[in-house]
Every structure is written in C-alpha cells, then in structure tokens.
Motif scaffolding. Structure first.
Motif, PDB file in Angstrom:
ATOM      1  N   LYS A 119       0.833  -1.216   0.000  1.00 32.12           N
ATOM      2  CA  LYS A 119       0.000   0.000   0.000  1.00 32.12           C
ATOM      3  C   LYS A 119       0.866   1.265   0.000  1.00 32.12           C
ATOM      4  O   LYS A 119       0.637   2.225   0.743  1.00 32.12           O
ATOM      5  CB  LYS A 119      -0.967  -0.004   1.183  1.00 32.12           C
ATOM      6  N   LEU A 120       1.887   1.210  -0.858  1.00 32.35           N
ATOM      7  CA  LEU A 120       2.781   2.355  -1.036  1.00 32.35           C
ATOM      8  C   LEU A 120       2.688   2.848  -2.476  1.00 32.35           C
ATOM      9  O   LEU A 120       2.349   2.083  -3.389  1.00 32.35           O
ATOM     10  CB  LEU A 120       4.234   1.954  -0.754  1.00 32.35           C
ATOM     11  N   SER A 121       3.009   4.118  -2.674  1.00 30.69           N
ATOM     12  CA  SER A 121       3.182   4.604  -4.040  1.00 30.69           C
ATOM     13  C   SER A 121       4.484   4.036  -4.582  1.00 30.69           C
ATOM     14  O   SER A 121       5.377   3.628  -3.813  1.00 30.69           O
ATOM     15  CB  SER A 121       3.230   6.128  -4.071  1.00 30.69           C
ATOM     16  N   VAL A 122       4.613   3.988  -5.891  1.00 35.56           N
ATOM     17  CA  VAL A 122       5.855   3.511  -6.496  1.00 35.56           C
ATOM     18  C   VAL A 122       7.028   4.374  -6.042  1.00 35.56           C
ATOM     19  O   VAL A 122       8.108   3.858  -5.723  1.00 35.56           O
ATOM     20  CB  VAL A 122       5.739   3.507  -8.036  1.00 35.56           C
ATOM     21  N   GLU A 123       6.805   5.689  -5.969  1.00 38.22           N
ATOM     22  CA  GLU A 123       7.878   6.601  -5.550  1.00 38.22           C
ATOM     23  C   GLU A 123       8.348   6.284  -4.132  1.00 38.22           C
ATOM     24  O   GLU A 123       9.561   6.235  -3.861  1.00 38.22           O
ATOM     25  CB  GLU A 123       7.389   8.055  -5.624  1.00 38.22           C
ATOM     26  N   ASP A 124       7.410   6.044  -3.212  1.00 38.16           N
ATOM     27  CA  ASP A 124       7.788   5.723  -1.837  1.00 38.16           C
ATOM     28  C   ASP A 124       8.466   4.358  -1.745  1.00 38.16           C
ATOM     29  O   ASP A 124       9.396   4.157  -0.957  1.00 38.16           O
ATOM     30  CB  ASP A 124       6.557   5.756  -0.923  1.00 38.16           C
ATOM     31  N   TYR A 125       7.981   3.424  -2.571  1.00 39.34           N
ATOM     32  CA  TYR A 125       8.594   2.098  -2.573  1.00 39.34           C
ATOM     33  C   TYR A 125      10.058   2.188  -3.014  1.00 39.34           C
ATOM     34  O   TYR A 125      10.951   1.558  -2.409  1.00 39.34           O
ATOM     35  CB  TYR A 125       7.834   1.140  -3.484  1.00 39.34           C
ATOM     36  N   ILE A 126      10.313   2.983  -4.045  1.00 35.91           N
ATOM     37  CA  ILE A 126      11.680   3.144  -4.545  1.00 35.91           C
ATOM     38  C   ILE A 126      12.587   3.698  -3.451  1.00 35.91           C
ATOM     39  O   ILE A 126      13.704   3.212  -3.234  1.00 35.91           O
ATOM     40  CB  ILE A 126      11.696   4.067  -5.786  1.00 35.91           C
ATOM     41  N   ILE A 127      12.120   4.692  -2.737  1.00 37.70           N
ATOM     42  CA  ILE A 127      12.919   5.307  -1.661  1.00 37.70           C
ATOM     43  C   ILE A 127      13.256   4.278  -0.587  1.00 37.70           C
ATOM     44  O   ILE A 127      14.406   4.168  -0.144  1.00 37.70           O
ATOM     45  CB  ILE A 127      12.156   6.495  -1.053  1.00 37.70           C
ATOM     46  N   LYS A 128      12.264   3.496  -0.186  1.00 36.56           N
ATOM     47  CA  LYS A 128      12.475   2.522   0.884  1.00 36.56           C
ATOM     48  C   LYS A 128      13.327   1.335   0.417  1.00 36.56           C
ATOM     49  O   LYS A 128      14.150   0.807   1.167  1.00 36.56           O
ATOM     50  CB  LYS A 128      11.117   2.035   1.425  1.00 36.56           C
ATOM     51  N   TYR A 129      13.124   0.926  -0.827  1.00 36.47           N
ATOM     52  CA  TYR A 129      13.931  -0.169  -1.374  1.00 36.47           C
ATOM     53  C   TYR A 129      15.376   0.279  -1.549  1.00 36.47           C
ATOM     54  O   TYR A 129      16.327  -0.430  -1.190  1.00 36.47           O
ATOM     55  CB  TYR A 129      13.352  -0.630  -2.712  1.00 36.47           C
ATOM     56  N   ASP A 130      15.552   1.485  -2.066  1.00 30.09           N
ATOM     57  CA  ASP A 130      16.893   1.995  -2.328  1.00 30.09           C
ATOM     58  C   ASP A 130      17.675   2.210  -1.029  1.00 30.09           C
ATOM     59  O   ASP A 130      18.900   2.027  -0.989  1.00 30.09           O
ATOM     60  CB  ASP A 130      16.794   3.309  -3.112  1.00 30.09           C
ATOM     61  N   SER A 131      16.985   2.594   0.031  1.00 32.54           N
ATOM     62  CA  SER A 131      17.653   2.845   1.316  1.00 32.54           C
ATOM     63  C   SER A 131      17.946   1.551   2.078  1.00 32.54           C
ATOM     64  O   SER A 131      18.701   1.563   3.054  1.00 32.54           O
ATOM     65  CB  SER A 131      16.781   3.751   2.183  1.00 32.54           C
ATOM     66  N   GLY A 132      17.333   0.438   1.652  1.00 32.65           N
ATOM     67  CA  GLY A 132      17.513  -0.824   2.349  1.00 32.65           C
ATOM     68  C   GLY A 132      16.453  -1.098   3.394  1.00 32.65           C
ATOM     69  O   GLY A 132      16.456  -2.159   4.031  1.00 32.65           O
ATOM     70  N   GLU A 133      15.533  -0.168   3.563  1.00 31.78           N
ATOM     71  CA  GLU A 133      14.461  -0.374   4.535  1.00 31.78           C
ATOM     72  C   GLU A 133      13.562  -1.526   4.112  1.00 31.78           C
ATOM     73  O   GLU A 133      13.075  -2.302   4.938  1.00 31.78           O
ATOM     74  CB  GLU A 133      13.641   0.915   4.671  1.00 31.78           C
ATOM     75  N   ILE A 134      13.330  -1.651   2.814  1.00 37.30           N
ATOM     76  CA  ILE A 134      12.575  -2.779   2.263  1.00 37.30           C
ATOM     77  C   ILE A 134      13.570  -3.759   1.643  1.00 37.30           C
ATOM     78  O   ILE A 134      14.425  -3.374   0.838  1.00 37.30           O
ATOM     79  CB  ILE A 134      11.567  -2.313   1.196  1.00 37.30           C
ATOM     80  N   LYS A 135      13.463  -5.033   2.033  1.00 36.60           N
ATOM     81  CA  LYS A 135      14.284  -6.090   1.453  1.00 36.60           C
ATOM     82  C   LYS A 135      13.420  -6.868   0.461  1.00 36.60           C
ATOM     83  O   LYS A 135      12.298  -7.275   0.785  1.00 36.60           O
ATOM     84  CB  LYS A 135      14.803  -7.053   2.522  1.00 36.60           C
ATOM     85  N   ASN A 136      13.939  -7.095  -0.744  1.00 36.84           N
ATOM     86  CA  ASN A 136      13.173  -7.810  -1.760  1.00 36.84           C
ATOM     87  C   ASN A 136      14.128  -8.620  -2.628  1.00 36.84           C
ATOM     88  O   ASN A 136      14.621  -8.146  -3.652  1.00 36.84           O
ATOM     89  CB  ASN A 136      12.366  -6.825  -2.620  1.00 36.84           C
ATOM     90  N   PRO A 137      14.419  -9.873  -2.229  1.00 39.75           N
ATOM     91  CA  PRO A 137      15.354 -10.709  -2.993  1.00 39.75           C
ATOM     92  C   PRO A 137      14.925 -10.923  -4.444  1.00 39.75           C
ATOM     93  O   PRO A 137      15.783 -11.003  -5.337  1.00 39.75           O
ATOM     94  CB  PRO A 137      15.356 -12.039  -2.218  1.00 39.75           C
ATOM     95  N   GLU A 138      13.610 -11.010  -4.676  1.00 35.86           N
ATOM     96  CA  GLU A 138      13.123 -11.201  -6.046  1.00 35.86           C
ATOM     97  C   GLU A 138      13.491 -10.005  -6.923  1.00 35.86           C
ATOM     98  O   GLU A 138      13.940 -10.156  -8.063  1.00 35.86           O
ATOM     99  CB  GLU A 138      11.609 -11.401  -6.037  1.00 35.86           C
ATOM    100  N   LEU A 139      13.316  -8.820  -6.372  1.00 35.29           N
ATOM    101  CA  LEU A 139      13.661  -7.602  -7.102  1.00 35.29           C
ATOM    102  C   LEU A 139      15.175  -7.472  -7.259  1.00 35.29           C
ATOM    103  O   LEU A 139      15.668  -7.026  -8.317  1.00 35.29           O
ATOM    104  CB  LEU A 139      13.097  -6.391  -6.358  1.00 35.29           C
TER     105      LEU A 139
END
Length: 617
Positions: A329-349
């Motif tokens: 339930k995030l915007s793509v922009e917010d997801y990018i920020i969190k993924y890029d910072s390492g806050e979100i872990k996503n091995p598939e991505l």
C-alpha cells in the motif's frame, strides 16, 4: 559551375519557402514547391529541384556558415552529388570529427554542457579518477581552478556497495592522458553521438572499423589505447566511462580491434603491449570461475551492482515495481525510496536487477531474448566473441611472435579454442533446426528464440562448413527484411501490447553491429552473393532515408518498413538536429563505410540511383 551566395540571405529565403513544418530541415514531409532558384557568379539562374538537392543546398550553406563565411562559393557538384557518394563523404569529412572527444581541458569544457549534467544536484562536473593514476588526479585538480569541475579519487577497491553510494553523485570517468610538447592532452575517442557523449565499449570497436577504412588510423589506435587504460585502471573495458558503469563491461572485441589496427600500422611494439593487456582482460574479466565463466566451460555476462540502475529515465521500472508497491500500500515513488535505502528487502527484485544490469552489459538493452534471465544464459554471440579472442591470440602469437608470447604458447590457445568449439556444439548448436541458440545454465535447456546473434558464429569462424551452410539456409530467410537483418524474427518476439511493449533490439528493428558481423561472416565462408544482397539492402535503407530526411543517419532502423522512424524505447538518437547533422551515429557511420568497401561497383551504381532492392534480388 560556382555559385557565390550571401549565406544568411539565401538560408532565410530557402527555409521560408521550403521548410513548411518549421523544423529547420528540408524533408519529404515539407510541402514547399520543391524548386529554388539561385544565381551563379556570372548571374545565370540555376534551379535546385527536389527534396534531396534542396537539403544538400541547405547543408552546404550551413557548412559555409559554420566555417565563418558570410558570402561563400557553393559548388554545384556538392548540390548534385550522388547520394551514396555524399553520405560517405559526409561521414569521412565531417561526422567523425563531430563525434571525437577528449578528456582534457578542451574536452571537459564541452562535457560540462552535456545533457546528462543538467539534472545534477551539483553545479560542477564530477570527474572520477582511478586510485593509482596520480597524474590524472593532479591534472583535474588543476582544472578545478578554471572550470566548474570536482575531482574525486576512486578507492583502491571499487565495490558494488561503493558504486551504489555514488549513484546520486554521478560523473565522468577519466581516460588516458598523454604527454605532448604542449603538456598533457587527452587521448581522443569517438562517441556514439547525441546523448551518448562518452566512450562506449563495443561501439568503439565498430566505429574503429569505419575509422580504419577512412584512413584515420591514429584515432582507431587511440580508441584501443583508451581500452588499455580502462583495463589497467578500472579492471575491464567499461560499458562506458560514467561512474555508474564501474561494475559493468561490454561485449568483448578488443582482440579484433588490436589485430585490425596492427594489420594497417605494423607497429609491433604497440601490438605487443596491447596483446599483453588483451590476454589479461580475457583471464581476469571473462575466465574467472563462478563469475562470467560457467561450469560447462562457456561464458555468460554478469554485471555486478546493487538496486536500480541509476541511468534509467524516471518511470522506466514502474510496471515492475507497482505490484510490490501495491502489496505494501505504497506509491511507487515511496517504494523506490524505501527499497533503495535498504528499509525494504526484496530478494526477487534484487535478482531482477542483476539480470537487468546484465542485459545492459550484453549491449542488447533491451530484448525479450534475454529479459529476466540474462545472467543465466550462455549467449551465442558472447561465446563466438571469446572463441575469436582465443583464435586471434593463437594466430598473432604464431605469426608475429614465433609461437611463444611470454608464458603462452600457440598450443595453449589452440586447446582453449577447440574446447570452446566443442562446448558450443554441445550446448548452443541445434542440429535439427540448423541454428545456434542461447543456453540456460539454470534450467539446462536451449532457448528457442531466433535472433540475429545466431549468425555471430560465422563472424568468428566458429562453425564447420556444414554448420555454416545449414545456418545460412535456415537463419537468413527468417531474419531478412527489406532493409537488412532484423534483431530477431517476428515469431520469437511475440505479440506486442501496452502490457508487453516493443523492445528496441527485437523485430522489426535492425542494428549496425549485427549487419557488420554477418557480412564479414558470410565472406569468411564464401557466401559473397548473400552478403552482397544484405549489404545492399542495409545501405539502400540508410541512403533512401538520408535522401528523404535531410541527411539523417540515426542510431537504429525499422528494417521491415526500411525507415528510421522507429517506435521503441529510448527513441532514436541522431534524429534531433537542425539544418545538418554534425555527427550521424557512430556505428551507423561505420556500417556505411564498411558496406561500401565490400559492395560490388554494379550495386554501388544501383545504390546511387536508389534502385529498390526488391527489384534487384
């Protein structure tokens, strides 16, 4: 007949009358009368008629203007120049110069105005310098006093983590500087053109083929010298000399480059130095087990890097990221920020971006042939290229160094080549289809995707006479279109839709490096008639588009419709200019010169009157 013309006045009259769409070009899409009268020195009227001749006049006026003339003599032979003759002359006399760059004071001044720097948070151009190159470090530090430049020394070990840490601080990577009587000067290099304002890996080889044909041997040697610098200081031939490419190489053509330069220069000391470096690249970049060398003895591309490739335009990965963003339930922009910072872990991505970077390392960015699995593939063309490294090393050492070069013997390279050839026959050759296919080392299966790369084995002299015959019989009919060889056949590409958009290396597009390799390969095996047809089709398409569109020579073509109007990702570099193209496009220029050098005189005559290939073949 000579026409002495007031440049500014004539330009205004010509454009007011003939450039009806206001794009500062004269093309078949303009609706003017297509007749323009000029006067000779003896006051005789001369009518310039038709799109092609009018655009030639426009170009000649602009050349005179760019040379600082207010009044100039315009020779009629340039206005009436035969099309193929003109395209070739413009490439030789103008385009190569327009594409040549250096990484010194003069070159850095131009790079400051590169479009890639317009969006930088810093107002300065960042120049990254290798850890061991103290000369370059001090040179660029001095430039900081007079130019908006920031010099940054790279760490001794450049890791993917480090490269990620500077993704928001992108910059240019230094290339070779040499001492001259005037001080340090940058060793020149040729860029592809347009927004590609840096030295690219495999582009440089194909550009050098054209440079050698046009007698620009020193510039081709300079390209190889910059390759050598990259290997010695960055550990590889780079995708391009930008900071975000530090973990990526490109298709390997270094042995071909030095061999073809040596055939002209006969500079044995130069050859010895470069051969040593080429062997180093082969061993340290390509033949390290568990990296780009797979267990079956064949090779793959494998680009290191963490997260999203920073060079991509905004929104490029939105379709990939949206499902993950929606799930949280995030915007793509917010997801990018969190993924890029390492806050979100996503091995598939993470795995997706390994494959994505590897696609870019392969040079074929992008294609459905390799999307989503590129790091798992033994690609046909890569193994053909490395087979050619091995046979080039064998033949150079045999012919130029009496069978022994440092610790390497001809037997060593012969065994390497024979082992690869056997592995290619096992994993990549499909006897029943008479084609080469990529092999997936994870699924342990061949692809069924028919691509122009299946013909790379001809270029490398990798296949037997029987395989060559089958390959030509089976592949050419699937890939041949009006304008040459398509990147793949239509069936392999599959259906295109908003959810599955076209990829630029696939059908219906055709690319210069594929054509050039295929032509050479056909000559290698004696199929000169087939080669002549394919060369003619490619040059006809380029020439017809240049005639109709003010001398345009862009990056890519739709070979099915035989047009430069390509509808695919990233647009078409080389179409955005006013009055006259100053550059063309690097490997397109080379393909034209190379094709003309191979084409029989009869077909050159046909080309100059733009005889349709479907009427000839």
């Amino acid at each position: 007949m000579i026409f002495c013309l007031d440049i500014a006045h004539t330009l205004k009259l010509l454009l007011d009358q003939e450039d009806t769409d206001g794009d500062k070009k004269i093309t078949i899409e303009d609706k003017g009368p297509k007749v323009f009268t000029i006067k000779s020195i003896s006051n005789e009227d001369y009518k310039v008629e038709g799109t092609y001749h009018l655009s030639n006049l426009l170009q000649e006026l602009v050349i005179a203007k760019n040379n600082g003339h207010e009044v100039a003599e315009i020779p009629i032979q340039h206005i009436e120049e035969l099309p193929a003759t003109r395209v070739s002359r413009m490439i030789k006399d103008y385009f190569w110069e327009g594409l040549t760059r250096t990484m010194d004071l003069e070159g850095i001044e131009k790079l400051i105005h590169d479009t890639k720097n317009e969006t930088l948070a810093s107002s300065k151009l960042r120049v990254y310098v290798p850890f061991r190159d103290e000369v370059a470090l001090q040179y660029y530090k001095k430039l900081e006093r007079i130019l908006p430049v920031e010099t940054i020394q790279l760490p001794q070990e450049v890791t993917p983590q480090y490269v990620k840490s500077i993704n928001d601080k992108p910059g240019i990577l230094s290339l070779k500087l040499e001492k001259t009587d005037q001080g340090l000067k940058g060793v020149p290099f040729v860029v592809p053109g347009g927004r590609f304002n840096e030295m690219y890996g495999w582009d440089s080889y194909f550009e050098s083929v054209g440079l050698l044909i046009d007698g620009k041997v020193d510039l081709a040697k300079a390209m190889a010298d910059n390759f050598q610098y990259e290997i010695e200081y960055y550990g590889k031939i780079l995708n391009a000399n930008r900071s975000y490419y530090l973990t990526r190489t490109q298709p390997p053509f270094y042995s071909s480059l030095i061999r073809e330069i040596y055939e002209v220069s006969k500079d044995k000391n130069w050859l010895k130095s470069h051969l040593k470096t080429a062997i180093k690249e082969y061993e340290t970049v390509w033949m390290v087990e568990g990296k780009r060398l797979t267990e079956n003895g064949l090779n793959r591309y494998l680009a290191q890097g963490i997260g999203m490739p920073p060079e991509c335009e905004k929104g490029h990965f939105d379709a990939i990221l949206k499902p993950f963003a929606d799930a949280l339930k995030l915007s793509v922009e917010d997801y990018i920020i969190k993924y890029d910072s390492g806050e979100i872990k996503n091995p598939e991505l993470d795995q997706y971006f390994i494959h994505d970077r590897t696609v870019r390392e392969s040079g074929h960015d992008t294609s459905y042939r390799i999307e989503g699995n590129c790091a798992d593939l033994n690609l046909v063309e890569l193994n053909a290229m490395l087979y050619k490294y091995e046979t080039d090393f064998y033949e150079l050492i045999e012919n130029e160094f009496d069978g022994q070069f440092e610790s390497f013997t001809t037997d060593y390279w012969q065994q390497k080549a024979e082992a690869r050839q056997k592995a290619v026959d096992i994993y990549l050759w499909n006897e029943s289809k008479g084609l080469y296919f990529d092999y997936n080392v994870v699924t342990q299966s061949q692809s069924s995707f028919v691509a122009a790369s299946t013909l790379a084995s001809l270029w490398a002299n990798l296949c037997s006479e029987k395989q060559a015959k089958l390959l030509i019989q089976n592949a050419i009919p699937l890939l041949k279109e009006k304008g040459g060889i398509a990147g793949c056949d239509k069936e392999s590409r599959g259906d295109i839709s908003p959810d599955r958009p076209a990829r630029q290396w696939d059908y219906p597009n055709g690319w210069a490096p594929h054509q050039m390799m295929i032509w050479k390969g056909l000559f290698n095996y004696g199929y000169e008639d087939v080669a002549q047809e394919l060369i003619y089709r490619w040059l006809y398409m380029i020439t017809q588009n240049a005639v109709d569109y003010n001398g345009t020579i862009p990056e890519k073509y739709d070979v099915v419709a035989a047009t430069h109007k390509v509808f695919a990702e990233y647009g078409n570099v080389g179409t955005d200019f006013e009055y006259i193209t100053q550059e063309g496009f690097g490997w397109m220029n080379a393909s034209y010169q190379y094709g003309l050098s191979l084409l029989k005189p009869k077909f050159i005559s046909d080309l100059n009157v733009l005889k349709d290939p479907d009427e000839i073949f």
